[in-house]
Design a protein around this motif. Structure first.
Motif: not given
Length: 61
Positions: A8-18, A27-28, A33-44
């Motif tokens: 209901k609140d809080g930050r979205l962290v890498g584990e949530n994105i996975v 996809v697994d 690796a998910i942080y690398a994907v986010l970086k390639r997509l131009g996200m921070s």
């Protein structure tokens, strides 16, 4: 860990994105690796503060 739909609140962290990648795209990824994907997509991964679930939207501007 709660799914993003259960949160209901809080930050979205890498584990949530996975979990979201698995749930929505079938996809697994490792958290690193998910942080690398986010970086390639131009996200921070740096975010502002989230709004607390008990915050009164009328008082928050």
């Amino acid at each position: 860990m709660k799914s993003q739909k259960e949160k209901k609140d809080g930050r979205l962290v890498g584990e949530n994105i996975v979990l979201l990648a698995k749930e929505h795209f079938g996809v697994d990824y490792h958290t690193d690796a998910i942080y690398a994907v986010l970086k390639r997509l131009g996200m921070s991964w740096i975010t502002g503060c989230s709004q607390h679930s008990k915050a009164d939207p009328e008082k928050v501007s």
